[in-house]
Design a protein around this motif. Structure first.
Motif, short mmCIF file in Angstrom:
data_model
loop_
_atom_site.label_atom_id
_atom_site.label_comp_id
_atom_site.label_asym_id
_atom_site.label_seq_id
_atom_site.Cartn_x
_atom_site.Cartn_y
_atom_site.Cartn_z
N ARG A 82 14.95 23.64 27.78
CA ARG A 82 13.80 23.42 27.59
C ARG A 82 12.43 23.63 27.39
O ARG A 82 11.31 22.89 27.56
CB ARG A 82 13.38 24.29 29.01
CG ARG A 82 14.76 23.85 30.49
CD ARG A 82 14.80 24.20 31.58
NE ARG A 82 12.83 23.78 32.19
CZ ARG A 82 12.98 24.97 33.23
NH1 ARG A 82 13.05 25.29 34.02
NH2 ARG A 82 11.71 24.44 33.75
N HIS A 83 12.59 24.86 26.59
CA HIS A 83 11.72 24.84 25.88
C HIS A 83 11.48 24.41 25.02
O HIS A 83 10.13 24.09 24.31
CB HIS A 83 11.63 26.98 25.90
CG HIS A 83 11.87 28.03 26.96
ND1 HIS A 83 10.87 28.25 27.56
CD2 HIS A 83 12.41 28.72 26.96
CE1 HIS A 83 11.24 28.78 28.66
NE2 HIS A 83 12.41 29.28 28.17
N VAL A 108 12.14 21.06 24.15
CA VAL A 108 11.67 19.54 25.14
C VAL A 108 10.21 20.38 25.02
O VAL A 108 9.27 19.02 24.91
CB VAL A 108 12.53 19.31 25.75
CG1 VAL A 108 11.76 18.42 27.08
CG2 VAL A 108 13.88 18.93 25.78
N ALA A 109 10.01 21.18 26.06
CA ALA A 109 8.23 21.17 27.00
C ALA A 109 6.79 21.34 25.63
O ALA A 109 6.01 20.98 25.16
CB ALA A 109 8.36 22.18 27.21
N GLU A 110 8.51 22.20 23.80
CA GLU A 110 7.20 22.43 22.74
C GLU A 110 6.94 20.67 22.60
O GLU A 110 5.52 20.25 22.16
CB GLU A 110 7.74 23.67 22.27
CG GLU A 110 6.76 23.55 20.95
CD GLU A 110 5.54 23.85 20.91
OE1 GLU A 110 4.31 24.01 20.42
OE2 GLU A 110 5.45 24.97 21.62
N ARG A 111 7.51 20.23 22.51
CA ARG A 111 7.95 18.77 21.74
C ARG A 111 6.48 17.35 22.59
O ARG A 111 6.38 16.79 22.17
CB ARG A 111 9.16 17.75 21.28
CG ARG A 111 10.29 19.03 20.34
CD ARG A 111 9.81 18.58 19.22
NE ARG A 111 10.32 17.24 19.27
CZ ARG A 111 12.03 17.14 18.54
NH1 ARG A 111 12.38 17.21 18.74
NH2 ARG A 111 11.38 15.65 18.50
N LEU A 112 7.12 17.91 24.10
CA LEU A 112 5.90 17.26 25.16
C LEU A 112 4.41 17.48 24.43
O LEU A 112 3.42 16.45 24.37
CB LEU A 112 6.66 16.80 26.23
CG LEU A 112 8.12 16.54 26.51
CD1 LEU A 112 7.98 16.91 28.01
CD2 LEU A 112 8.36 14.68 26.51
N LYS A 113 4.17 18.85 24.39
CA LYS A 113 3.30 19.49 24.15
C LYS A 113 1.95 18.80 22.81
O LYS A 113 1.43 18.22 22.65
CB LYS A 113 3.22 20.78 24.46
CG LYS A 113 3.36 21.38 25.66
CD LYS A 113 3.13 22.90 25.52
CE LYS A 113 3.03 23.35 27.08
NZ LYS A 113 3.52 24.81 27.37
N GLN A 114 3.21 19.01 21.42
CA GLN A 114 3.29 18.38 20.67
C GLN A 114 2.35 17.12 19.96
O GLN A 114 1.14 16.41 19.37
CB GLN A 114 4.01 19.05 19.20
CG GLN A 114 3.98 20.21 19.50
CD GLN A 114 5.24 20.23 18.26
OE1 GLN A 114 5.67 19.29 17.82
NE2 GLN A 114 5.69 21.85 18.00
N HIS A 115 3.24 15.98 21.34
CA HIS A 115 3.27 14.96 21.25
C HIS A 115 1.68 14.75 21.79
O HIS A 115 0.54 13.79 21.44
CB HIS A 115 4.63 14.27 22.12
CG HIS A 115 4.25 12.69 21.95
ND1 HIS A 115 4.54 12.05 20.50
CD2 HIS A 115 3.42 11.50 22.38
CE1 HIS A 115 4.76 10.58 20.94
NE2 HIS A 115 3.37 10.44 22.40
N GLU A 145 4.57 19.90 34.16
CA GLU A 145 4.50 21.57 34.05
C GLU A 145 3.26 21.34 32.24
O GLU A 145 2.70 22.40 31.98
CB GLU A 145 5.45 22.76 33.37
CG GLU A 145 6.40 23.11 34.62
CD GLU A 145 7.15 23.65 34.58
OE1 GLU A 145 7.71 24.47 35.45
OE2 GLU A 145 8.25 23.27 33.53
N VAL A 146 3.59 20.16 31.59
CA VAL A 146 3.33 20.10 30.09
C VAL A 146 1.95 20.19 30.10
O VAL A 146 0.76 20.74 29.36
CB VAL A 146 3.61 18.79 29.56
CG1 VAL A 146 3.38 18.99 27.59
CG2 VAL A 146 5.65 19.12 29.12
N GLY A 147 0.78 19.46 31.53
CA GLY A 147 -0.75 18.96 31.44
C GLY A 147 -0.77 17.64 30.69
O GLY A 147 -0.02 17.26 30.29
N GLY A 148 -1.51 17.51 31.54
CA GLY A 148 -2.36 16.28 31.08
C GLY A 148 -2.25 14.59 31.74
O GLY A 148 -1.69 15.49 33.09
#
Length: 462
Positions: A309-310, A312-319, A351-354
């Protein structure tokens, strides 16, 4: 001689495919699919009237031949009058929320017990739970969402056990002609158009990926992306109606939609460019994934990485941190639901934001069942069923962008988005996790219900 025959066939086919790519590039339609769908509606209406007329005749025949036995006659009338009525997601049973504390009427005073939390058990207090259990056995809210949505009237396909195709010679003739058109004419043509769409994705993205300027590359990749999925959707005779285009995703963020079919991606991608996220696949999907990833910023995970999960979340935040990236298309349910309901949204993307762009999709089941029952059909079997259906007709609603409020948890935000999508699409809003079709209920859920039951007994005994 053979080359002359091939030229006779390939010249019109090549012209047809070139014209199809051209109108896909300019996003125009000449109205053929709309006229085709309208013709199907007229045929379906004729079939419905014919079936109802035959049912009334059978009913009258049953009454005339069963006058000597009233009970048997009534039963036959009921059977003859029965129809293939489906509630389109509405439940057969109206349930009471017995697993939650309910307001109680004032009870007669009872002697105060000397022991703390003493429970005076009465068997009748279990009856509501027994009733709820029997109702769940007859029809529960979960498993019925993973079965094909049935129809109010027959749509000239063979998915019925009532043999409507043999009710009259006219209906039989229409069914046979439709069978010939779907399997002999439409299916080979649809396979060809789908193959051309995949080839276009492979070659166009390979060329676009070589361009040195990022702005030009992303612009052409966006055009190639939409043309690819317009061709694929055309291969299924798709008729898509988009509503509220002023809310269409424009900047980086998350586009969140209910999930009925793998075709959801193709349907939405005909009108807007998205970054796709998911597990790497082999076969047909793998070819398409690798082709798209050459020129566009998509996110593909290996099987082991998808469980982290961490990561995946990091990849989403970068995008989403790059405003030039397209919005990520996500289906938070994590599984396909049968076009009647929306089930629990996973909280990860919330949870990522945006910004969140909610989208509601609703298919018209009269022309073909778009729901993919992955437990029953493989991907190739599903594609075969879609290629031999009449068409794919659906409505897509873009909804106003939504943001997470101050102090709002990711779960509450996900439920709020889910509720908006369900309301717009005319879908039932369920709290259950769609993964229940693959796993047993968690032990914690059972313990919560046990605690609720115990608390209810305590409140009744005081």
């Amino acid at each position: 001689m053979i080359s002359a025959i091939l030229n006779i066939f390939w010249i019109p086919i090549g012209g047809f495919l070139s014209f199809l790519i051209f109108i896909s590039a300019i996003n125009k339609s000449i109205g053929v699919r709309k006229a085709y769908v309208n013709l199907l509606l007229r045929i379906f209406e004729y079939g419905r009237v014919s079936i109802e007329t035959a049912s009334k005749e059978n009913q009258q025949y049953s009454v005339n031949n069963c006058k000597t036995d009233d009970k048997q006659g009534v039963q036959l009338v009921d059977d003859a009058d029965s129809k293939e009525v489906i509630t389109n997601g509405a439940t057969l049973i109206t349930r009471d929320a017995v697993l939650l504390p309910q307001p109680q009427e004032p009870l007669p005073e009872k002697p105060v017990s000397s022991k703390k939390d003493e429970i005076n058990f009465d068997f009748e207090k279990c009856l509501d739970y027994v009733k709820s259990g029997v109702e769940a056995i007859i029809e529960d809210d979960v498993t019925s969402r993973f079965e094909a949505e049935e129809l109010k009237s027959w749509n000239m396909l063979t998915r019925t056990n009532r043999h409507h195709e043999f009710i009259s010679w006219k209906i039989t003739l229409i069914w046979m002609v439709g069978f010939f058109i779907r399997y002999v004419f439409l299916m080979p043509l649809r396979v060809l158009v789908c193959f051309v769409g995949v080839l276009f994705a492979v070659f166009s993205n390979s060329i676009v990926a070589l361009l040195p300027f990022r702005v030009v590359r992303l612009s052409l990749a966006s055009l190639s992306f939409k043309i690819t999925f317009r061709l694929i959707s055309s291969s299924l005779s798709s008729l898509i109606k988009f509503h509220n285009k002023q809310y269409k995703p424009t900047i980086s963020g998350f586009c969140v939609a209910n999930h009925t079919s793998p075709l959801d991606v193709a349907i939405l991608s005909t009108d807007c460019t998205y970054s796709l996220i998911g597990q790497r696949h082999g076969g047909f999907l793998g070819v398409l994934q690798r082709a798209l990833a050459r020129a566009s910023p998509h996110i593909w995970f290996e099987r082991g990485e998808a469980k982290d999960r961490h990561l995946v979340a990091e990849r989403l935040k970068q995008h989403v941190s790059d405003p030039n990236n397209p919005p990520i298309l996500i289906f938070p349910e994590g599984t396909c639901i049968n076009n009647t309901s929306v089930m629990q949204f996973k909280k990860g993307s919330f949870e990522v934001g945006g910004v969140i762009y909610p989208v509601a999709i609703k298919y018209d089941p009269r022309f073909g069942d778009a729901f993919w029952n992955s437990a029953k059909y493989s991907m190739m079997q599903y594609l075969y069923m879609m290629m031999t259906s009449w068409a794919i007709v659906c409505d897509v609603w873009y909804l106003p962008p939504m943001y997470r409020q101050d102090g709002e948890s990711a779960i509450d935000f996900a439920n709020r988005v889910k509720s908006v999508i369900a309301k717009q699409g005319g879908l039932i809003d369920l709290v259950w996790d769609g993964q229940l079709k693959r796993m047993k209920p968690k032990k914690e859920w059972k313990e919560i219900q046990q605690v609720e039951f115990a608390n209810r007994l305590k409140s009744d005994s005081t």
